[in-house]
Scaffold this motif. Structure first.
Motif, PDB file in Angstrom:
ATOM      1  N   MET A  47       0.812  -1.223   0.000  1.00  0.00           N
ATOM      2  CA  MET A  47       0.000   0.000   0.000  1.00  0.00           C
ATOM      3  C   MET A  47       0.845   1.272   0.000  1.00  0.00           C
ATOM      4  N   TYR A  48       2.054   1.198   0.505  1.00  0.00           N
ATOM      5  CA  TYR A  48       2.858   2.407   0.631  1.00  0.00           C
ATOM      6  C   TYR A  48       3.009   3.136  -0.706  1.00  0.00           C
ATOM      7  N   ALA A  84      12.337   1.840   1.803  1.00  0.00           N
ATOM      8  CA  ALA A  84      12.886   1.281   3.043  1.00  0.00           C
ATOM      9  C   ALA A  84      11.883   1.562   4.155  1.00  0.00           C
ATOM     10  N   PHE A  85      11.680   0.574   5.022  1.00  0.00           N
ATOM     11  CA  PHE A  85      10.732   0.691   6.118  1.00  0.00           C
ATOM     12  C   PHE A  85      11.486   0.773   7.439  1.00  0.00           C
ATOM     13  N   ARG A  86      10.997   1.625   8.329  1.00  0.00           N
ATOM     14  CA  ARG A  86      11.620   1.798   9.634  1.00  0.00           C
ATOM     15  C   ARG A  86      10.677   1.400  10.759  1.00  0.00           C
ATOM     16  N   LYS A  87       9.430   1.859  10.662  1.00  0.00           N
ATOM     17  CA  LYS A  87       8.385   1.536  11.640  1.00  0.00           C
ATOM     18  C   LYS A  87       7.106   1.262  10.870  1.00  0.00           C
ATOM     19  N   ILE A 121      10.385   9.482  10.687  1.00  0.00           N
ATOM     20  CA  ILE A 121      10.228   8.823   9.389  1.00  0.00           C
ATOM     21  C   ILE A 121       9.881   7.351   9.632  1.00  0.00           C
ATOM     22  N   TYR A 122       8.767   6.922   9.057  1.00  0.00           N
ATOM     23  CA  TYR A 122       8.353   5.521   9.138  1.00  0.00           C
ATOM     24  C   TYR A 122       8.801   4.747   7.896  1.00  0.00           C
ATOM     25  N   ALA A 123       8.752   5.401   6.741  1.00  0.00           N
ATOM     26  CA  ALA A 123       9.200   4.778   5.493  1.00  0.00           C
ATOM     27  C   ALA A 123       9.700   5.877   4.571  1.00  0.00           C
ATOM     28  N   ARG A 124      10.654   5.519   3.719  1.00  0.00           N
ATOM     29  CA  ARG A 124      11.178   6.470   2.731  1.00  0.00           C
ATOM     30  C   ARG A 124      11.301   5.749   1.399  1.00  0.00           C
TER      31      ARG A 124
END
Length: 182
Positions: A47-48, A84-87, A121-124
């Motif tokens: 979905m991102y 890239a995913f972080r949270k 940042i949760y995703a970039r």
């Protein structure tokens, strides 16, 4: 098309938000809806990119570029993406989609997009976008004619060039047979 109603609503709202230039950073406030999550009740990884489409549309609409692109018959298409995913963004969580152009070359316009909540940042993601008209790519000169000149010092990071080469597939008119290699 799973976000069609949300896209229409966003286009309507973005047209009424404060104007930007195409070289500014857009910040689109959002909330995680039940249609965004998977069985783990967080935003599904697939979905991102769909949600980030909304951020790019917001920037294009608020800058007036979307209207000029449509008048010229231009359509944006993603040519390459990396994330890239972080949270994990959780159901009902508020967040923003931050979007900016980080440069362009003769092949694409490059965006950096971030999903941000509470200043984190949760995703970039980085997205290479082509503009096409009547089955042909729009030239960089035509793009700059519509977008205006980029700010001084806007230069693509070197890794973007390397990523595009390493990640590219042959052009649509070149054969690309399917065969797994050992």
């Amino acid at each position: 098309m799973h976000l069609i109603l949300r896209t229409i609503l966003m286009l309507f709202r973005s047209a009424r938000r404060a104007p930007l230039t195409i070289w500014d950073t857009s910040s689109l406030p959002m909330r995680v809806l039940p249609t965004d999550v998977d069985i783990a009740v967080h935003v599904n990884n697939g979905m991102y990119f769909s949600l980030m489409d909304l951020g790019r549309f917001d920037l294009m609409v608020r800058s007036g570029v979307w209207k000029r692109m449509r008048r010229r018959g231009w359509s944006p298409v993603a040519a390459g993406e990396t994330i890239a995913f972080r949270k994990s963004l959780q159901l009902w969580q508020r967040y923003t989609i931050e979007t900016r152009i980080i440069g362009l070359d003769t092949k694409a316009v490059y965006f950096e997009q971030r999903m941000v909540s509470d200043g984190e940042i949760y995703a970039r993601a980085h997205i290479a976008t082509r503009l096409v008209a009547r089955g042909r790519p729009v030239s960089q000169d035509e793009i700059l004619e519509e977008f205006g000149q980029p700010p001084a010092g806007l230069e693509l990071p070197e890794w973007i060039h390397e990523w595009r080469i390493a990640n590219s597939l042959p052009g649509a008119r070149t054969p690309a047979p399917h065969a797994w290699h050992s």
